[in-house]
Design a protein around this motif. Structure first.
Motif, PDB file in Angstrom:
ATOM      1  N   ARG A 255       0.872  -1.172   0.000  1.00  0.00           N
ATOM      2  CA  ARG A 255       0.000   0.000   0.000  1.00  0.00           C
ATOM      3  C   ARG A 255       0.904   1.215   0.000  1.00  0.00           C
ATOM      4  O   ARG A 255       1.711   1.390   0.915  1.00  0.00           O
ATOM      5  CB  ARG A 255      -0.892   0.009   1.233  1.00  0.00           C
ATOM      6  CG  ARG A 255      -1.792   1.226   1.290  1.00  0.00           C
ATOM      7  CD  ARG A 255      -2.578   1.233   2.603  1.00  0.00           C
ATOM      8  NE  ARG A 255      -3.464   2.361   2.675  1.00  0.00           N
ATOM      9  CZ  ARG A 255      -3.103   3.599   3.025  1.00  0.00           C
ATOM     10  NH1 ARG A 255      -1.846   3.847   3.340  1.00  0.00           N
ATOM     11  NH2 ARG A 255      -3.967   4.576   3.081  1.00  0.00           N
ATOM     12  N   ARG A 256       0.764   2.051  -1.000  1.00  0.00           N
ATOM     13  CA  ARG A 256       1.677   3.189  -1.165  1.00  0.00           C
ATOM     14  C   ARG A 256       1.533   4.229  -0.065  1.00  0.00           C
ATOM     15  O   ARG A 256       2.534   4.748   0.442  1.00  0.00           O
ATOM     16  CB  ARG A 256       1.451   3.836  -2.531  1.00  0.00           C
ATOM     17  CG  ARG A 256       2.351   5.013  -2.745  1.00  0.00           C
ATOM     18  CD  ARG A 256       2.142   5.621  -4.098  1.00  0.00           C
ATOM     19  NE  ARG A 256       2.963   6.806  -4.262  1.00  0.00           N
ATOM     20  CZ  ARG A 256       2.882   7.605  -5.270  1.00  0.00           C
ATOM     21  NH1 ARG A 256       2.028   7.357  -6.237  1.00  0.00           N
ATOM     22  NH2 ARG A 256       3.652   8.660  -5.353  1.00  0.00           N
ATOM     23  N   GLY A 257       0.331   4.618   0.300  1.00  0.00           N
ATOM     24  CA  GLY A 257       0.165   5.712   1.255  1.00  0.00           C
ATOM     25  C   GLY A 257       0.908   6.932   0.747  1.00  0.00           C
ATOM     26  O   GLY A 257       0.797   7.297  -0.415  1.00  0.00           O
ATOM     27  N   GLY A 258       1.736   7.557   1.587  1.00  0.00           N
ATOM     28  CA  GLY A 258       2.565   8.692   1.176  1.00  0.00           C
ATOM     29  C   GLY A 258       3.973   8.260   0.802  1.00  0.00           C
ATOM     30  O   GLY A 258       4.872   9.083   0.696  1.00  0.00           O
ATOM     31  N   GLY A 259       4.170   6.942   0.590  1.00  0.00           N
ATOM     32  CA  GLY A 259       5.496   6.412   0.300  1.00  0.00           C
ATOM     33  C   GLY A 259       5.818   6.367  -1.184  1.00  0.00           C
ATOM     34  O   GLY A 259       5.144   6.972  -2.018  1.00  0.00           O
ATOM     35  N   THR A 260       6.825   5.603  -1.517  1.00  0.00           N
ATOM     36  CA  THR A 260       7.345   5.488  -2.870  1.00  0.00           C
ATOM     37  C   THR A 260       6.375   4.749  -3.783  1.00  0.00           C
ATOM     38  O   THR A 260       5.807   3.729  -3.396  1.00  0.00           O
ATOM     39  CB  THR A 260       8.689   4.722  -2.849  1.00  0.00           C
ATOM     40  OG1 THR A 260       9.578   5.414  -1.968  1.00  0.00           O
ATOM     41  CG2 THR A 260       9.311   4.646  -4.226  1.00  0.00           C
ATOM     42  N   ASP A 261       6.202   5.250  -5.001  1.00  0.00           N
ATOM     43  CA  ASP A 261       5.415   4.559  -6.029  1.00  0.00           C
ATOM     44  C   ASP A 261       6.259   3.403  -6.546  1.00  0.00           C
ATOM     45  O   ASP A 261       7.252   3.606  -7.233  1.00  0.00           O
ATOM     46  CB  ASP A 261       5.053   5.519  -7.159  1.00  0.00           C
ATOM     47  CG  ASP A 261       4.310   4.843  -8.300  1.00  0.00           C
ATOM     48  OD1 ASP A 261       3.929   3.660  -8.166  1.00  0.00           O
ATOM     49  OD2 ASP A 261       4.108   5.513  -9.340  1.00  0.00           O
ATOM     50  N   LEU A 262       5.874   2.164  -6.203  1.00  0.00           N
ATOM     51  CA  LEU A 262       6.631   0.990  -6.627  1.00  0.00           C
ATOM     52  C   LEU A 262       6.045   0.347  -7.882  1.00  0.00           C
ATOM     53  O   LEU A 262       6.461  -0.743  -8.261  1.00  0.00           O
ATOM     54  CB  LEU A 262       6.701  -0.030  -5.492  1.00  0.00           C
ATOM     55  CG  LEU A 262       7.485   0.415  -4.256  1.00  0.00           C
ATOM     56  CD1 LEU A 262       7.469  -0.657  -3.186  1.00  0.00           C
ATOM     57  CD2 LEU A 262       8.910   0.796  -4.626  1.00  0.00           C
ATOM     58  N   GLY A 263       5.086   0.995  -8.515  1.00  0.00           N
ATOM     59  CA  GLY A 263       4.550   0.500  -9.780  1.00  0.00           C
ATOM     60  C   GLY A 263       3.246  -0.247  -9.675  1.00  0.00           C
ATOM     61  O   GLY A 263       2.500  -0.331 -10.636  1.00  0.00           O
ATOM     62  N   GLY A 264       2.949  -0.832  -8.533  1.00  0.00           N
ATOM     63  CA  GLY A 264       1.710  -1.587  -8.366  1.00  0.00           C
ATOM     64  C   GLY A 264       1.686  -2.279  -7.016  1.00  0.00           C
ATOM     65  O   GLY A 264       2.651  -2.241  -6.259  1.00  0.00           O
ATOM     66  N   PRO A 265       0.579  -2.950  -6.700  1.00  0.00           N
ATOM     67  CA  PRO A 265       0.425  -3.537  -5.375  1.00  0.00           C
ATOM     68  C   PRO A 265       1.224  -4.817  -5.133  1.00  0.00           C
ATOM     69  O   PRO A 265       1.577  -5.107  -3.990  1.00  0.00           O
ATOM     70  CB  PRO A 265      -1.073  -3.821  -5.276  1.00  0.00           C
ATOM     71  CG  PRO A 265      -1.515  -3.987  -6.696  1.00  0.00           C
ATOM     72  CD  PRO A 265      -0.651  -3.065  -7.500  1.00  0.00           C
ATOM     73  N   ILE A 266       1.513  -5.604  -6.158  1.00  0.00           N
ATOM     74  CA  ILE A 266       2.235  -6.855  -5.950  1.00  0.00           C
ATOM     75  C   ILE A 266       3.729  -6.561  -5.873  1.00  0.00           C
ATOM     76  O   ILE A 266       4.318  -6.029  -6.810  1.00  0.00           O
ATOM     77  CB  ILE A 266       1.934  -7.870  -7.073  1.00  0.00           C
ATOM     78  CG1 ILE A 266       0.447  -8.198  -7.090  1.00  0.00           C
ATOM     79  CG2 ILE A 266       2.782  -9.129  -6.899  1.00  0.00           C
ATOM     80  CD1 ILE A 266       0.022  -9.039  -8.265  1.00  0.00           C
ATOM     81  N   GLN A 267       4.327  -6.904  -4.730  1.00  0.00           N
ATOM     82  CA  GLN A 267       5.743  -6.624  -4.498  1.00  0.00           C
ATOM     83  C   GLN A 267       6.413  -7.830  -3.851  1.00  0.00           C
ATOM     84  O   GLN A 267       5.793  -8.541  -3.063  1.00  0.00           O
ATOM     85  CB  GLN A 267       5.924  -5.406  -3.587  1.00  0.00           C
ATOM     86  CG  GLN A 267       5.356  -4.122  -4.157  1.00  0.00           C
ATOM     87  CD  GLN A 267       6.088  -3.645  -5.387  1.00  0.00           C
ATOM     88  OE1 GLN A 267       7.313  -3.715  -5.456  1.00  0.00           O
ATOM     89  NE2 GLN A 267       5.351  -3.162  -6.370  1.00  0.00           N
ATOM     90  N   PHE A 268       7.673  -8.035  -4.166  1.00  0.00           N
ATOM     91  CA  PHE A 268       8.472  -9.120  -3.605  1.00  0.00           C
ATOM     92  C   PHE A 268       9.499  -8.512  -2.659  1.00  0.00           C
ATOM     93  O   PHE A 268      10.088  -7.485  -2.963  1.00  0.00           O
ATOM     94  CB  PHE A 268       9.155  -9.905  -4.725  1.00  0.00           C
ATOM     95  CG  PHE A 268       8.161 -10.474  -5.705  1.00  0.00           C
ATOM     96  CD1 PHE A 268       7.537 -11.680  -5.448  1.00  0.00           C
ATOM     97  CD2 PHE A 268       7.821  -9.766  -6.849  1.00  0.00           C
ATOM     98  CE1 PHE A 268       6.605 -12.196  -6.334  1.00  0.00           C
ATOM     99  CE2 PHE A 268       6.886 -10.268  -7.744  1.00  0.00           C
ATOM    100  CZ  PHE A 268       6.282 -11.481  -7.486  1.00  0.00           C
ATOM    101  N   ARG A 269       9.696  -9.162  -1.519  1.00  0.00           N
ATOM    102  CA  ARG A 269      10.604  -8.639  -0.494  1.00  0.00           C
ATOM    103  C   ARG A 269      11.656  -9.699  -0.194  1.00  0.00           C
ATOM    104  O   ARG A 269      11.333 -10.810   0.216  1.00  0.00           O
ATOM    105  CB  ARG A 269       9.807  -8.302   0.761  1.00  0.00           C
ATOM    106  CG  ARG A 269      10.582  -7.514   1.789  1.00  0.00           C
ATOM    107  CD  ARG A 269       9.649  -7.000   2.869  1.00  0.00           C
ATOM    108  NE  ARG A 269      10.305  -5.998   3.681  1.00  0.00           N
ATOM    109  CZ  ARG A 269       9.665  -5.102   4.405  1.00  0.00           C
ATOM    110  NH1 ARG A 269       8.349  -5.054   4.418  1.00  0.00           N
ATOM    111  NH2 ARG A 269      10.332  -4.223   5.120  1.00  0.00           N
ATOM    112  N   THR A 270      12.910  -9.363  -0.409  1.00  0.00           N
ATOM    113  CA  THR A 270      14.036 -10.250  -0.158  1.00  0.00           C
ATOM    114  C   THR A 270      14.889  -9.624   0.938  1.00  0.00           C
ATOM    115  O   THR A 270      15.193  -8.433   0.868  1.00  0.00           O
ATOM    116  CB  THR A 270      14.873 -10.436  -1.435  1.00  0.00           C
ATOM    117  OG1 THR A 270      14.011 -10.891  -2.477  1.00  0.00           O
ATOM    118  CG2 THR A 270      15.979 -11.430  -1.230  1.00  0.00           C
TER     119      THR A 270
END
Length: 156
Positions: free
Chosen positions: A96-111
């Motif tokens: 969820r972007r909120g006031g944060g960085t636009d990462l392109g879309g809701p699906i994100q991978f975290r390593t």
């Protein structure tokens, strides 16, 4: 970068842990390296279920209103009889972007990579770093990097 992650995970899979892994709850406080937004991150890391892989579930909230929730696998390597360890994890989740960085879309991978020490009581503490990105499933993919301090508590 993906090849480096896969190579690191492959090497850690070959190593035998020195002690059995128990379920833990990990809390961390960190900061987004780019925007400097503080972030609280909570993870549950379970007992190994398949070839030393541990289930992991995570939830993070940042001061800028962004958030992330996801699930995946972790692997903990403890060299010899030492209480030091390296833990790597990889999770897929929703951002969820909120006031944060636009990462392109809701699906994100975290390593993530954690370096830590385990006390005789089972308490773990250390530092870690993680990277979130969408693996180019969206056109815009700037990524997000976080550095954090963590503490883990055994769940008995």
């Amino acid at each position: 970068m993906t090849l480096v992650r896969l190579a690191l995970l492959s090497l850690l899979c070959l190593a035998k842990p020195a002690i059995a892994e128990m379920p833990i709850l990990t809390g961390s406080l960190g900061q987004d390296v780019t925007t400097k937004a503080p972030e609280a991150y909570l993870r549950y890391i379970g007992s190994p279920y398949l070839w030393k892989l541990q289930p992991v579930f995570g939830l993070s909230l940042a001061s800028n209103g962004s958030g992330w929730v996801g699930a995946g696998s972790a692997l903990t390597w403890r060299p010899g009889p030492m209480r030091a360890f390296v833990r790597v994890s990889s999770m897929a989740g929703l951002y969820r972007r909120g006031g944060g960085t636009d990462l392109g879309g809701p699906i994100q991978f975290r390593t993530a990579v954690d370096l830590g020490i385990q006390r005789p009581s089972g308490l773990e503490f250390g530092l870690g770093a993680d990277h979130r990105s969408n693996a180019h499933i969206y056109r815009h993919n700037p990524g997000l990097n976080t550095a954090y301090l963590f503490a883990s508590f055994l769940l008995k």
